[in-house]
Write a protein that holds these residues in place. Structure first.
Motif, PDB file in Angstrom:
ATOM      1  N   LYS A 295       1.083  -1.319  -0.161  1.00 14.71           N
ATOM      2  CA  LYS A 295       0.172  -0.049   0.058  1.00 14.71           C
ATOM      3  C   LYS A 295       0.837   1.226  -0.145  1.00 14.71           C
ATOM      4  CE  LYS A 295      -3.668   2.396   2.818  1.00 14.71           C
ATOM      5  NZ  LYS A 295      -4.397   2.251   3.712  1.00 14.71           N
ATOM      6  N   SER A 296       0.650   2.088  -1.053  1.00 12.23           N
ATOM      7  CA  SER A 296       1.548   3.165  -1.007  1.00 12.23           C
ATOM      8  C   SER A 296       0.949   4.397  -0.212  1.00 12.23           C
ATOM      9  CB  SER A 296       1.424   3.823  -2.514  1.00 12.23           C
ATOM     10  OG  SER A 296       0.256   4.307  -2.893  1.00 12.23           O
ATOM     11  N   GLY A 297      -0.403   4.633  -0.139  1.00  9.35           N
ATOM     12  CA  GLY A 297      -0.889   5.653   0.655  1.00  9.35           C
ATOM     13  C   GLY A 297      -1.229   6.800  -0.176  1.00  9.35           C
ATOM     14  N   PHE A 298      -0.983   6.714  -1.469  1.00 10.92           N
ATOM     15  CA  PHE A 298      -1.456   7.719  -2.311  1.00 10.92           C
ATOM     16  C   PHE A 298      -3.050   7.653  -2.962  1.00 10.92           C
ATOM     17  CE2 PHE A 298       2.851   7.381  -3.816  1.00 10.92           C
ATOM     18  CZ  PHE A 298       3.247   8.711  -3.535  1.00 10.92           C
ATOM     19  N   GLU A 299      -3.684   8.699  -2.934  1.00  5.70           N
ATOM     20  CA  GLU A 299      -5.095   8.483  -3.614  1.00  5.70           C
ATOM     21  C   GLU A 299      -5.055   8.513  -5.209  1.00  5.70           C
ATOM     22  OE1 GLU A 299      -7.494   8.618  -1.615  1.00  5.70           O
ATOM     23  OE2 GLU A 299      -6.252   8.672   0.179  1.00  5.70           O
ATOM     24  N   PRO A 300      -6.205   7.733  -5.766  1.00  2.00           N
ATOM     25  CA  PRO A 300      -6.178   7.677  -7.124  1.00  2.00           C
ATOM     26  C   PRO A 300      -6.254   8.958  -7.858  1.00  2.00           C
ATOM     27  CG  PRO A 300      -7.720   6.143  -5.881  1.00  2.00           C
ATOM     28  CD  PRO A 300      -7.464   7.177  -4.705  1.00  2.00           C
ATOM     29  N   PRO A 301      -5.661   9.030  -8.942  1.00  2.00           N
ATOM     30  CA  PRO A 301      -5.857  10.570  -9.596  1.00  2.00           C
ATOM     31  C   PRO A 301      -7.285  10.921  -9.857  1.00  2.00           C
ATOM     32  CG  PRO A 301      -4.989   8.597 -11.343  1.00  2.00           C
ATOM     33  CD  PRO A 301      -5.015   8.092  -9.730  1.00  2.00           C
ATOM     34  N   GLY A 302      -7.289  12.439 -10.106  1.00  2.00           N
ATOM     35  CA  GLY A 302      -8.321  12.608 -10.430  1.00  2.00           C
ATOM     36  C   GLY A 302      -8.922  12.815 -12.197  1.00  2.00           C
ATOM     37  N   ASP A 303      -9.871  13.229 -12.442  1.00  2.00           N
ATOM     38  CA  ASP A 303     -10.253  13.161 -13.819  1.00  2.00           C
ATOM     39  C   ASP A 303      -9.497  14.208 -14.462  1.00  2.00           C
ATOM     40  OD1 ASP A 303     -12.548  11.385 -13.049  1.00  2.00           O
ATOM     41  OD2 ASP A 303     -13.865  13.261 -12.822  1.00  2.00           O
ATOM     42  N   VAL A 304      -9.033  13.920 -15.753  1.00  2.00           N
ATOM     43  CA  VAL A 304      -8.272  14.799 -16.828  1.00  2.00           C
ATOM     44  C   VAL A 304      -9.246  15.777 -17.102  1.00  2.00           C
ATOM     45  CG1 VAL A 304      -6.774  14.545 -18.680  1.00  2.00           C
ATOM     46  CG2 VAL A 304      -6.839  12.792 -17.295  1.00  2.00           C
ATOM     47  N   GLU A 305      -8.719  17.013 -17.050  1.00  2.00           N
ATOM     48  CA  GLU A 305      -9.607  18.154 -17.720  1.00  2.00           C
ATOM     49  C   GLU A 305      -9.492  18.233 -19.075  1.00  2.00           C
ATOM     50  OE1 GLU A 305      -6.090  21.614 -17.226  1.00  2.00           O
ATOM     51  OE2 GLU A 305      -7.803  21.461 -15.479  1.00  2.00           O
ATOM     52  N   PHE A 306     -10.466  18.799 -19.518  1.00  2.00           N
ATOM     53  CA  PHE A 306     -10.499  19.153 -21.125  1.00  2.00           C
ATOM     54  C   PHE A 306      -9.547  20.083 -21.515  1.00  2.00           C
ATOM     55  CE2 PHE A 306     -12.446  21.272 -24.823  1.00  2.00           C
ATOM     56  CZ  PHE A 306     -12.571  20.358 -25.764  1.00  2.00           C
ATOM     57  N   GLU A 307      -8.879  19.848 -22.503  1.00  2.00           N
ATOM     58  CA  GLU A 307      -7.840  20.929 -23.183  1.00  2.00           C
ATOM     59  C   GLU A 307      -8.485  21.471 -24.256  1.00  2.00           C
ATOM     60  OE1 GLU A 307      -3.915  19.810 -22.949  1.00  2.00           O
ATOM     61  OE2 GLU A 307      -4.157  19.017 -20.871  1.00  2.00           O
ATOM     62  N   ASP A 308      -8.931  22.662 -24.414  1.00  2.00           N
ATOM     63  CA  ASP A 308      -9.480  23.248 -25.697  1.00  2.00           C
ATOM     64  C   ASP A 308      -8.247  23.932 -26.613  1.00  2.00           C
ATOM     65  OD1 ASP A 308     -11.023  24.021 -27.627  1.00  2.00           O
ATOM     66  OD2 ASP A 308     -12.163  25.415 -26.479  1.00  2.00           O
ATOM     67  N   ARG A 530      -1.084  16.074  -7.544  1.00  2.00           N
ATOM     68  CA  ARG A 530      -0.597  15.783  -6.347  1.00  2.00           C
ATOM     69  C   ARG A 530      -0.863  14.304  -5.830  1.00  2.00           C
ATOM     70  NH1 ARG A 530      -4.409  20.198  -4.796  1.00  2.00           N
ATOM     71  NH2 ARG A 530      -5.855  18.682  -4.449  1.00  2.00           N
ATOM     72  N   SER A 531      -1.482  13.557  -6.635  1.00  2.00           N
ATOM     73  CA  SER A 531      -1.379  12.074  -6.469  1.00  2.00           C
ATOM     74  C   SER A 531      -0.274  11.229  -7.423  1.00  2.00           C
ATOM     75  CB  SER A 531      -2.802  11.350  -6.861  1.00  2.00           C
ATOM     76  OG  SER A 531      -3.102  11.480  -8.219  1.00  2.00           O
ATOM     77  N   SER A 532       0.036  12.115  -8.363  1.00  2.00           N
ATOM     78  CA  SER A 532       1.132  11.547  -9.298  1.00  2.00           C
ATOM     79  C   SER A 532       2.642  12.038  -8.682  1.00  2.00           C
ATOM     80  CB  SER A 532       0.919  12.120 -10.582  1.00  2.00           C
ATOM     81  OG  SER A 532      -0.320  11.545 -10.981  1.00  2.00           O
ATOM     82  N   ALA A 533       2.818  12.649  -7.582  1.00  2.00           N
ATOM     83  CA  ALA A 533       4.120  13.243  -7.124  1.00  2.00           C
ATOM     84  C   ALA A 533       5.010  11.984  -6.876  1.00  2.00           C
ATOM     85  CB  ALA A 533       3.661  13.799  -5.920  1.00  2.00           C
ATOM     86  N   HIS A 534       5.225  11.368  -8.123  1.00  2.00           N
ATOM     87  CA  HIS A 534       6.505  10.460  -7.952  1.00  2.00           C
ATOM     88  C   HIS A 534       7.625  10.888  -8.664  1.00  2.00           C
ATOM     89  CE1 HIS A 534       3.987   7.356  -6.147  1.00  2.00           C
ATOM     90  NE2 HIS A 534       3.020   7.760  -6.937  1.00  2.00           N
ATOM     91  N   SER A 535       8.756  10.269  -8.520  1.00  2.00           N
ATOM     92  CA  SER A 535       9.946  10.540  -9.235  1.00  2.00           C
ATOM     93  C   SER A 535       9.812   9.676 -10.437  1.00  2.00           C
ATOM     94  CB  SER A 535      11.106  10.519  -8.450  1.00  2.00           C
ATOM     95  OG  SER A 535      11.402   9.344  -7.830  1.00  2.00           O
ATOM     96  N   PRO A 536      10.674   9.850 -11.518  1.00  2.00           N
ATOM     97  CA  PRO A 536      10.484   8.771 -12.456  1.00  2.00           C
ATOM     98  C   PRO A 536      10.872   7.486 -12.213  1.00  2.00           C
ATOM     99  CG  PRO A 536      11.469  10.998 -13.076  1.00  2.00           C
ATOM    100  CD  PRO A 536      11.505  10.984 -11.881  1.00  2.00           C
ATOM    101  N   ASP A 537      11.675   7.325 -11.220  1.00  2.00           N
ATOM    102  CA  ASP A 537      11.862   5.806 -10.725  1.00  2.00           C
ATOM    103  C   ASP A 537      11.081   5.185  -9.956  1.00  2.00           C
ATOM    104  OD1 ASP A 537      12.603   7.391  -8.583  1.00  2.00           O
ATOM    105  OD2 ASP A 537      14.795   6.328  -8.202  1.00  2.00           O
ATOM    106  N   GLY A 538       9.881   5.889  -9.506  1.00  2.00           N
ATOM    107  CA  GLY A 538       9.069   5.315  -8.681  1.00  2.00           C
ATOM    108  C   GLY A 538       9.076   5.749  -7.197  1.00  2.00           C
ATOM    109  N   SER A 539      10.061   6.625  -6.942  1.00  2.00           N
ATOM    110  CA  SER A 539      10.040   7.028  -5.501  1.00  2.00           C
ATOM    111  C   SER A 539       9.232   8.065  -5.331  1.00  2.00           C
ATOM    112  CB  SER A 539      11.543   7.783  -5.262  1.00  2.00           C
ATOM    113  OG  SER A 539      12.734   6.772  -5.632  1.00  2.00           O
TER     114      SER A 539
END
Length: 641
Positions: A295-308, A530-539
């Motif tokens: 268990k990582s403790g992170f929350e699932p990411p939110g919805d992707v906003e629309f980019e016009d 915020r939920s994707s605050a990982h470094s590229p190596d998974g840290s």
């Protein structure tokens, strides 16, 4: 006599108590063969038990080796696996199997000491006893045979003397009855002599008769004693010896089974332990343990906003505004896909020059052809623009803290997700507290010993304990500081986990309240970042902030500061400059012709190679300007595609 023997034989069959001396008085040779067979059978049974003992010992050894082979080794990676009930049950089974092997060793030992050794000793005694009994029997037989020979000799002598006396008497009677011989001649020549000869022969015959009668009486007496006293006594002892042998075989076979029966309760306990181990497996608990472990403790990411993107089509824009819009779009898309970027790819995007490498000043030499074809030239943006794209928010700079080539963790476990970091910190704190308690126990023991020495100086010098007490005091201070440090980190992690839990609940309630046909707000995009605050190596890194108004210069300075403390990349080879290079662009380094430099990163396909001149000077040079000498055994040597 014969009627008595027949009667005793019938009584033997009826009462099952027979005497070899009376029943087998004439079977000396057969008894000798039978007793020899009995000893051979005893030796064969002893050999059987010995081989069975060896088999048990070998089986126990193989079982122990099997159990030892699959036992948990110290400092093993499998240590983490034994937090699952299946692995713990397997460990219990191995321990029970080890005890099970021990019982087979007990069987082997008891068979060896109680049967094999005893029967081997008894066999030697039996051979000596049998030899003694049959020696007495042969001596008795030799004596009766000698008595028989004496009887036969006296009988033949008596017979001979009787015949000679008869011939002498017949000759005298013949001489006395001859009519042609005058009486004077008879008396004068033969009569007296023949008469004397006949009388002498009769006396000799009488003496032979008396001797024969004496030997006959003696033989009959010896024969009666032989067959009714000596032989029965000897055969009786042989019979007792044989019955003891049979009884010993019976006792050995009973002990053979008793040895098995004695270990059955313990073997049964071992099997019950294996059954208990199997029943202790809990699938639900193992599933829960998987959650606890990963268990990582992170929350699932939110919805992707629309980019016009259609906004740029409704107005005329200049080339610079178009480039700025493209950069802004790239910044938003890359910030959301940050956890999916490869570390080496990210470093390539961040550090390598945006401009294509210049072509060699002259035609490629054979040495340059070894470096492969030159990369295709593509228009690239300067390094400042790349940093502006990727360092739009502060949390991405924090992510770069864990970008090390080895991927090694930090002391505070900040490279781990929050939940895993909390567990690691708690475990580390528990270990430190155990060490503190151990040191305190040693300090108390030494203090008591010092008091004893003070009260009883003859037992020892109290001052000799002071250096050790000083060492323990210093060690306690270090451990307490270490514990305080980890307690601070643990408190911080637990606080952030609580804050995240509260924020997640608020976000979810806000999301459910805003369900409908209206477009999603930027809060979901921020939550995703915020939920994707990982470094590229998974840290894992700290929570991102929304400070996006910082100037590029300050971001660039912070970026450099973040990597000032990083360990330098290891060299993977050397290179020789084929042409001079001035290195005027940002991120490049100048070099002179024929200069030797260290290679710390190969060409990743953009035409640039990262090199180092010394500890303070490193940068990129065109791959086509150098000749590489890579060390394939060097740590970190790899080819990027």
């Amino acid at each position: 006599m014969h009627s008595n023997r027949g009667l005793s034989r019938r009584n033997c069959l009826e009462t099952m108590s027979c005497s070899w001396g009376t029943e087998l008085w004439d079977q000396f040779d057969n008894l000798e063969k039978h007793t020899q067979w009995g000893i051979e059978f005893l030796e064969r049974y002893t050999k059987f038990v010995k081989e069975r003992s060896e088999i048990e010992l070998s089986y126990a050894k193989q079982i122990r080796n099997l159990s030892k082979k699959y036992q948990l080794k110290k400092n093993s990676k499998e240590d983490e696996e034994f937090k699952y009930s299946t692995c713990r049950a397997f460990l219990m089974t191995l321990n029970e199997l080890n005890d099970y092997a021990g019982q087979h060793e007990v069987i082997a030992e008891n068979l060896s000491t109680q049967i094999t050794a005893e029967l081997s000793r008894y066999t030697q005694e039996l051979k000596a006893e049998r030899k003694s009994h049959f020696h007495d029997g042969r001596r008795a037989q030799q004596y009766i045979e000698n008595s028989w020979k004496q009887l036969e000799s006296s009988k033949r002598r008596f017979e001979r003397d009787c015949k000679e006396a008869d011939r002498a008497q017949h000759y005298f009677d013949k001489m006395d009855a001859d009519i042609n011989v005058t009486k004077a001649d008879v008396e004068k020549r033969c009569s007296l002599k023949a008469k004397q000869q006949a009388q002498m022969r009769h006396q000799v015959a009488e003496d032979s008769k008396n001797e024969y009668l004496t030997y006959l009486q003696k033989f009959n007496k010896d024969q009666h004693e032989h067959y009714y006293t000596l032989i029965p006594h000897i055969f009786q002892r042989i019979q007792e010896m044989e019955e003891r042998r049979v009884g010993r075989v019976r006792e050995s076979m009973r002990v053979y089974t008793e040895v098995e029966h004695k270990v059955l309760p313990i073997v049964s306990k071992c099997l019950d332990g294996m059954t208990k181990a199997a029943e202790s497996i809990e699938p639900k608990m193992d599933s829960k343990q998987v959650v606890e472990s990963y268990k990582s403790g992170f929350e699932p990411p939110g919805d992707v906003e629309f980019e016009d993107y259609s906004v740029s089509m409704k107005r005329a824009v200049s080339e610079s505004s178009f480039l700025n819009a493209r950069g802004e779009s790239r910044r938003r898309s890359r910030s959301k896909l940050w956890p999916l970027l490869k570390r080496n790819k990210l470093m390539s995007l961040l550090a390598s020059p945006r401009q294509p490498p210049p072509p060699p000043p002259t035609s490629p030499s054979p040495d340059t052809l070894l470096n492969g074809p030159q990369s295709q030239q593509q228009p690239k943006e300067p390094l400042s623009q790349r940093l502006n794209d990727f360092m739009g928010t502060k949390h991405k700079m924090h992510c770069l803290r864990s970008l090390k080539r080895g991927g090694t963790g930090q002391e505070d476990y900040s490279h781990l997700p929050p939940e895993q970091r909390r567990k690691k910190l708690q475990a580390k704190l528990n270990d430190i507290n155990k060490d503190i308690q151990k040191e305190m126990d040693q300090r108390d023991a030494l203090t008591k010993m010092k008091d004893v020495y003070i009260k009883n100086p003859h037992l020892g010098d109290p001052d000799s304990i002071d250096p050790r007490l000083e060492e323990i005091t210093q060690s306690l201070e270090k451990l307490q500081l270490e514990a305080h440090k980890f307690e601070g980190w643990l408190t911080e992690v637990e606080r952030k986990l609580l804050e995240k839990g509260s924020e997640s609940q608020r976000t979810q309630s806000s999301h459910f309240d805003s369900q409908g046909n209206t477009p999603l707000t930027n809060n979901y995009g921020q939550n995703r970042e915020r939920s994707s605050a990982h470094s590229p190596d998974g840290s894992y890194t700290e929570d991102p902030s929304t400070e996006t108004t910082m100037q590029f210069k300050s971001r660039s300075t912070e970026f450099d500061d973040e990597f000032d403390d990083e360990e330098p990349l290891p060299t993977i080879g050397t290179c020789k400059a084929l042409y001079p290079f001035e290195g005027q662009n940002e991120g490049t380094i100048s070099m002179a012709e024929s200069e030797m430099l260290y290679v710390i990163e190969e060409d990743k396909g953009d035409g640039w190679t990262r090199v180092r001149r010394n500890e303070d000077e490193e940068g990129y040079v065109p791959t086509s300007y150098i000749k590489l000498f890579l060390d394939m055994n060097a740590k970190g040597a790899k080819t990027y595609i």
